[in-house]
Design an enzyme around this catalytic site. Structure first.
Site, PDB file in Angstrom:
ATOM      1  N   HIS A   1      -1.308   7.923  -9.500  1.00  0.00           N
ATOM      2  CA  HIS A   1      -1.714   8.008  -8.092  1.00  0.00           C
ATOM      3  C   HIS A   1      -2.882   8.973  -7.989  1.00  0.00           C
ATOM      4  CE1 HIS A   1      -1.052   9.190  -3.713  1.00  0.00           C
ATOM      5  NE2 HIS A   1      -1.303   7.909  -3.693  1.00  0.00           N
TER       6      HIS A   1
ATOM      7  N   ASP B   1      -1.957  10.735  -0.040  1.00  0.00           N
ATOM      8  CA  ASP B   1      -1.536   9.905   1.083  1.00  0.00           C
ATOM      9  C   ASP B   1      -1.160  10.787   2.262  1.00  0.00           C
ATOM     10  OD1 ASP B   1      -1.886   7.695  -0.494  1.00  0.00           O
ATOM     11  OD2 ASP B   1       0.242   7.323  -0.834  1.00  0.00           O
TER      12      ASP B   1
ATOM     13  N   HIS C   1       0.014   4.164   6.110  1.00  0.00           N
ATOM     14  CA  HIS C   1      -0.447   5.513   5.810  1.00  0.00           C
ATOM     15  C   HIS C   1      -1.940   5.444   5.513  1.00  0.00           C
ATOM     16  CE1 HIS C   1       0.272   3.880   1.747  1.00  0.00           C
ATOM     17  NE2 HIS C   1      -0.668   4.725   1.342  1.00  0.00           N
TER      18      HIS C   1
ATOM     19  N   HIS D   1      -4.606   6.513   2.568  1.00  0.00           N
ATOM     20  CA  HIS D   1      -4.846   7.006   1.209  1.00  0.00           C
ATOM     21  C   HIS D   1      -6.292   7.463   1.129  1.00  0.00           C
ATOM     22  CE1 HIS D   1      -4.638   6.908  -3.307  1.00  0.00           C
ATOM     23  NE2 HIS D   1      -5.949   6.798  -3.119  1.00  0.00           N
TER      24      HIS D   1
END
Length: 222
Positions: free
Chosen positions: A120, A124, A199, A201
C-alpha cells in the site's frame, strides 16, 4: 535540487523496500568541486493484513486474484509514465480534505490478497462519496483517467519531480494541463476501483518513488 531562501535544497524519495544501509550522496558543483556525504536508510517495519477482492472485481477467487495482479502491473506502468517538470511550482503542502482529517489506512503495509502481497504505497483518508478533494499545492494537472483498480484518478505535477495522485474518485473536476492552486477543488471522493468502501487514497511521488505522505507532511506541510 532547487533554491529555497537563498539555499540549495534537495528532496529525494526512498523506496518502501530499499535495502537498509549507508549510501553515498555526491554533489558535483559547476566549478568542479565535489561534496560527498552519507545517507543512512533504516529498516521499514512492514505490517501485513488481509484484504479481500470486492465482488465488482470478481470476488475472492484465484482467477480474480490473478487478474488483479496482472492489471495492477499494467496500471503502475501508466502511473510511472506520468511526467513531472523540473520547475518548482509549490511552496508548502496542505491536506487534500478539510478537517477533521482521519487516516483509515497507512502507507507501507502489505495487503494479503489470496497468495499475493500488495504494498500500500499511499495514505487513505476517511471521506464519504462526494466529499470535495483539494489540490495539496500549486501545480499543473499531469494525468486524468479511469483505471480498473484505482478508479477515477487525477495527478498534479508540482514541479521538482514531485507528483500528488488522488484515487478512487467519484468525479474529476479538472482537465489535463489545467493549472491549479493550493486548496482549489479538483475532484470528489468516491469508491471507484479496487475498494471495500468510499475513501480518498493519496499517493505522493518524488522522481517516480512513492513515499509516505504523512512523513512528507511532517517535513513540508503548511
Amino acid at each position: 535540487l532547487f533554491m529555497e531562501n537563498g539555499k540549495v535544497v534537495a528532496i529525494y524519495g526512498v523506496d518502501l523496500r530499499m535495502t537498509p544501509g549507508t549510501y553515498p550522496l555526491t554533489l558535483t558543483l559547476t566549478d568542479g568541486r565535489v561534496i560527498q556525504e552519507n545517507v543512512v536508510v533504516g529498516k521499514k517495519q512492514i505490517v501485513s493484513a488481509p484484504l479481500g477482492i470486492p465482488e465488482t472485481l470478481g470476488g475472492n477467487t484465484p482467477q480474480a486474484e490473478q487478474e488483479l495482479v496482472n492489471t495492477l502491473v499494467e496500471e503502475w506502468k501508466i502511473i510511472n509514465a506520468i511526467k513531472s517538470s523540473e520547475e518548482k511550482l509549490w511552496t508548502k503542502f496542505a491536506y487534500p480534505l478539510t478537517a477533521p482529517i482521519t487516516i483509515t489506512d497507512v502507507y507501507g503495509y502489505s495487503r494479503q490478497t489470496g497468495g499475493s502481497n500488495l504494498a500500500h504505497k499511499g495514505t487513505d483518508f476517511r471521506a464519504a462519496t462526494g466529499t470535495p478533494v483539494y489540490a495539496i499545492a500549486d501545480g499543473k494537472v499531469a494525468y486524468v483517467g479511469f483505471l480498473r483498480n484505482y478508479g477515477n484518478v487525477i495527478a498534479i505535477d508540482h514541479g521538482t519531480k514531485l507528483l500528488s495522485i488522488y484515487m478512487h474518485l467519484s468525479r474529476v473536476d479538472k482537465a489535463l494541463d489545467d493549472r491549479v492552486n493550493k486548496g482549489e477543488q479538483i475532484a470528489l471522493s468516491g469508491d471507484t476501483g479496487y475498494v471495500l468502501g468510499p475513501h480518498l487514497h493519496l499517493t505522493i511521488r518524488i522522481n517516480n518513488i512513492s513515499i509516505d505522505p504523512m512523513k512528507f507532511y511532517s517535513l513540508l506541510g503548511s
